[in-house]
Write an enzyme that holds these catalytic residues in place. Structure first.
Site, mmCIF file in Angstrom:
data_model
loop_
_atom_site.group_PDB
_atom_site.id
_atom_site.type_symbol
_atom_site.label_atom_id
_atom_site.label_comp_id
_atom_site.label_asym_id
_atom_site.label_seq_id
_atom_site.Cartn_x
_atom_site.Cartn_y
_atom_site.Cartn_z
ATOM 1 N N HIS A 152 0.831 -1.205 0.000
ATOM 2 C CA HIS A 152 0.000 0.000 0.000
ATOM 3 C C HIS A 152 0.867 1.257 0.000
ATOM 4 O O HIS A 152 0.611 2.198 -0.756
ATOM 5 C CB HIS A 152 -0.919 0.010 1.224
ATOM 6 C CG HIS A 152 -2.149 -0.817 1.078
ATOM 7 N ND1 HIS A 152 -2.115 -2.178 0.895
ATOM 8 C CD2 HIS A 152 -3.471 -0.465 1.073
ATOM 9 C CE1 HIS A 152 -3.362 -2.642 0.808
ATOM 10 N NE2 HIS A 152 -4.195 -1.625 0.901
ATOM 11 N N HIS A 201 1.040 -3.735 9.384
ATOM 12 C CA HIS A 201 2.418 -3.568 8.938
ATOM 13 C C HIS A 201 3.282 -3.050 10.077
ATOM 14 O O HIS A 201 2.836 -2.251 10.907
ATOM 15 C CB HIS A 201 2.503 -2.566 7.780
ATOM 16 C CG HIS A 201 2.317 -3.184 6.429
ATOM 17 N ND1 HIS A 201 3.185 -4.120 5.911
ATOM 18 C CD2 HIS A 201 1.364 -2.992 5.488
ATOM 19 C CE1 HIS A 201 2.761 -4.483 4.699
ATOM 20 N NE2 HIS A 201 1.661 -3.822 4.439
#
Length: 248
Positions: A152, A201
């Site tokens: 992302h 993440h």
């Protein structure tokens, strides 16, 4: 009259060369930072700031609860979707389609290669490193791929910076260019930050994604400028007449 003309041409050439050098140095800096993070990951070292930041963003009494009001978690989910493969693919296809209709084939190819190449690079890097997702806190959204680097963060940097650079080239006023650049950077930063907030993440994944994504976008645009100087990519609209504003 020859000397002033030659002097002007030399100064313009020097400015272009210096700008290209600056962009290449910026790309090199991003790749260097990525390499430093990657080295830590390869050695299997747990980065202290990764754990500290993830825990700081969670309620100590309930690690499944991100800090802040309930609506903030929903906002983070909406923002993180701006960096998803589906959204970025739709945005890219829409832009490429418009550029083709506008007969800007070189710019269309540039956008397609930049985003498509960045997607492929990100996939290969994930397969290469194979870092596991954070297990320190529960994930607030579903994830299926490896963790390093953040797809992302990387693809939002590639896409939004590429499109921002494309828009900047048809704007004459510095304020307009600065605004476009600021929006592109803000979107990139928000998407990456949302991945950490949602616990999917490690912060180092996002930093690595930003570094390699920005470096890739810079390299693609440097190549585009070089091709443009060779006449293989069309110049932006109103080139040479944009002092009074964007071309109509």
């Amino acid at each position: 009259m020859r000397i002033p003309i030659l002097g002007i041409l030399w100064r313009r050439l020097a400015t272009v060369e210096l700008w290209l050098l600056a962009t290449l140095l910026a790309a090199a800096g991003g790749l260097l930072a990525f390499g430093m993070l990657a080295e830590e990951i390869i050695e299997g070292e747990a980065l202290a700031f990764d754990r500290n930041i993830l825990l700081a963003l969670r309620n100590p009494a309930d690690l499944s609860d991100p800090i802040g009001p309930r609506w903030l978690e929903e906002v983070a989910r909406d923002i993180t979707a701006l960096g998803s493969h589906v959204v970025l693919t739709l945005v890219t296809l829409a832009v490429v389609g418009f550029l083709l209709i506008a007969r800007k084939r070189g710019a269309a190819v540039l956008v397609a290669v930049s985003v498509g190449g960045g997607t492929l690079l990100g996939t290969l890097l994930k397969l290469l490193f194979g870092r596991a997702r954070p297990d320190l806190v529960p994930h607030a959204v579903e994830v299926y791929s490896a963790s390093f680097p953040s797809g992302h963060a990387m693809l939002s940097a590639v896409t939004y910076l590429t499109l921002g650079a494309l828009l900047m080239r048809v704007q004459a006023r510095p304020g307009e260019r600065l605004y476009i650049l600021a929006v592109a950077i803000a979107l990139t930063l928000l998407v990456g930050a949302s991945r950490v907030y949602l616990g999917v993440h490690w912060p180092s994944d996002v930093l690595a994604g930003w570094c390699v994504g920005a470096a890739w976008a810079i390299l693609c645009w440097t190549a585009a400028l070089w091709l443009q100087r060779r006449g293989e990519v069309e110049p932006p609209p109103g080139n040479g007449t944009a002092e009074n504003g964007p071309a109509g």
